[in-house]
Design a protein around this motif. Structure first.
Motif, PDB file in Angstrom:
ATOM      1  N   TYR A  36      44.904 -41.964 -88.347  1.00  0.00           N
ATOM      2  CA  TYR A  36      45.380 -40.940 -87.445  1.00  0.00           C
ATOM      3  C   TYR A  36      45.945 -39.792 -88.260  1.00  0.00           C
ATOM      4  N   LYS A  37      45.854 -38.626 -87.675  1.00  0.00           N
ATOM      5  CA  LYS A  37      46.370 -37.412 -88.290  1.00  0.00           C
ATOM      6  C   LYS A  37      47.449 -36.855 -87.386  1.00  0.00           C
ATOM      7  N   LYS A  38      48.563 -36.429 -87.994  1.00  0.00           N
ATOM      8  CA  LYS A  38      49.661 -35.927 -87.177  1.00  0.00           C
ATOM      9  C   LYS A  38      50.196 -34.627 -87.735  1.00  0.00           C
ATOM     10  N   TYR A  39      50.175 -33.601 -86.878  1.00  0.00           N
ATOM     11  CA  TYR A  39      50.821 -32.338 -87.210  1.00  0.00           C
ATOM     12  C   TYR A  39      52.267 -32.393 -86.723  1.00  0.00           C
ATOM     13  N   GLU A  42      53.688 -32.787 -82.894  1.00  0.00           N
ATOM     14  CA  GLU A  42      52.586 -33.236 -82.057  1.00  0.00           C
ATOM     15  C   GLU A  42      52.418 -34.740 -82.200  1.00  0.00           C
ATOM     16  N   GLY A  43      51.740 -35.353 -81.235  1.00  0.00           N
ATOM     17  CA  GLY A  43      51.434 -36.764 -81.374  1.00  0.00           C
ATOM     18  C   GLY A  43      50.278 -36.983 -82.330  1.00  0.00           C
ATOM     19  N   PRO A  44      50.145 -38.190 -82.861  1.00  0.00           N
ATOM     20  CA  PRO A  44      49.009 -38.492 -83.738  1.00  0.00           C
ATOM     21  C   PRO A  44      47.684 -38.350 -82.984  1.00  0.00           C
ATOM     22  N   THR A  45      46.664 -37.909 -83.679  1.00  0.00           N
ATOM     23  CA  THR A  45      45.328 -37.842 -83.104  1.00  0.00           C
ATOM     24  C   THR A  45      44.386 -38.724 -83.914  1.00  0.00           C
ATOM     25  N   TYR A  88      49.105 -38.422 -92.452  1.00  0.00           N
ATOM     26  CA  TYR A  88      48.027 -39.333 -92.100  1.00  0.00           C
ATOM     27  C   TYR A  88      48.570 -40.763 -92.023  1.00  0.00           C
TER      28      TYR A  88
ATOM     29  N   LEU B  90      56.909 -41.727 -78.755  1.00  0.00           N
ATOM     30  CA  LEU B  90      55.486 -41.483 -78.537  1.00  0.00           C
ATOM     31  C   LEU B  90      54.947 -42.426 -77.484  1.00  0.00           C
ATOM     32  N   SER B 106      52.061 -35.909 -76.937  1.00  0.00           N
ATOM     33  CA  SER B 106      52.664 -35.046 -77.963  1.00  0.00           C
ATOM     34  C   SER B 106      54.047 -35.514 -78.386  1.00  0.00           C
TER      35      SER B 106
END
Lengths: 111, 113
Positions: A36-39, A42-45, A88, B90, B106
Motif C-alpha cells: 500500500y502507498k500512503k500520502y 490520506e488513507g493507504p491506497t 509504503y 482508518l 482517508s
C-alpha cells in the motif's frame, strides 16, 4: 510480536533510478501479500499484491518479488518518480479476514 | 465513484469526553475494519465486522466500541478518550474474497486535549 517487518524506516532515491523497498515476515501461513502507498493526511491506497504461489508480479513500473524460503518480499519501482514519494506499507494475509501491516517505509524521490 | 468515506477528517475532543467517528461505504463490501495508526507505527487493527459478526482484537481496550447498523455504515465510539488515544483512525472495507486487499478511507485524525 511483529509478524511483518519493514526494517528501513526511510529511503531516498534519485528520480529515474530504481527504488527497492523490503519486507520480511515470520508467519509461514501467510498466503498473500500486498503493498500500500500512503500520502500524508490520506488513507493507504492499494498498489500491488502477490499470491504465495507466485514469486513475481508486475504492474507497470511496480514489481513485487516474493522469496518464500527467506520469508522476504520486495517492491521495485522503476523508474522512480517524484510522485512516488510516500510511505509504503507491506501487508500480509492468510486464512483469516485480517491483514497484518508493517511499520512502513518512507520513500523520497528527489530530482 | 464507489468509495469509503470517513467523517470528520479531523476531530478534536476533550480528555474523557465520548467521541464517535463514522465510516460509510458505497462498495457494498462485506467486511469493515477499524485501524488505529500512530506515527511511525504499523496500522493496528482494533476490530472488524464480517457482515453483522463483530470481531474484537484481544488487545483492543474496552474504551473502544463499534457499531455497524447496516452494510454501509460503521462507527467507532471512544467512551473516554485519553491522551494516548490521539492517532489516525482508518476505516477499511473488503469484499470478503480475493486478494485485492482493502479499500481505505482517508482517515480521521483525532486530537485529545
Amino acid at each position: 510480536d511483529q509478524q511483518v517487518k519493514q526494517n528501513s524506516p526511510s529511503l531516498s532515491v534519485q528520480e529515474g533510478r530504481i527504488s527497492i523497498l523490503n519486507c520480511d515476515y515470520t508467519n509461514s501461513m501467510f498466503d498473500y501479500f500486498l503493498w500500500y502507498k500512503k500520502y500524508p493526511a490520506e488513507g493507504p491506497t492499494f498498489l500491488i499484491s502477490i499470491s504465495s504461489i507466485k514469486d513475481k508480479n508486475e504492474d507497470g513500473r511496480f514489481t513485487v518479488f516474493l522469496n518464500k524460503s527467506a520469508k522476504h518480499l520486495s517492491l521495485h519501482i522503476v523508474p522512480s518518480q517524484p510522485g512516488d514519494s510516500a510511505v509504503y506499507f507491506c501487508a500480509a494475509g492468510g486464512n483469516t479476514d485480517k491483514l497484518i501491516f508493517g511499520t512502513g517505509t518512507r520513500l523520497q524521490v528527489f530530482p | 465513484d464507489a468509495m469509503v468515506i470517513q467523517n470528520p477528517r479531523y476531530q478534536v475532543t476533550q480528555f474523557g469526553k465520548p467521541v464517535t467517528l463514522s465510516c460509510s461505504q458505497t462498495l457494498n463490501h462485506n467486511v469493515m475494519y477499524w485501524y488505529q495508526q500512530k506515527s511511525s507505527q504499523a496500522p493496528k487493527l482494533l476490530f472488524h465486522y464480517y457482515d453483522k459478526d463483530f470481531n474484537n482484537e484481544a488487545d483492543t481496550p474496552d474504551n473502544f466500541q463499534s457499531r455497524r447498523p447496516n452494510t454501509s455504515f460503521c462507527f467507532l465510539d471512544i467512551r473516554s478518550p485519553g491522551l494516548g488515544d490521539a492517532a489516525m483512525y482508518l476505516c477499511a472495507t473488503w469484499l470478503g474474497q480475493g486478494i485485492s486487499g482493502y479499500t481505505f478511507g482517508s482517515g480521521t485524525r483525532l486530537t485529545v486535549v
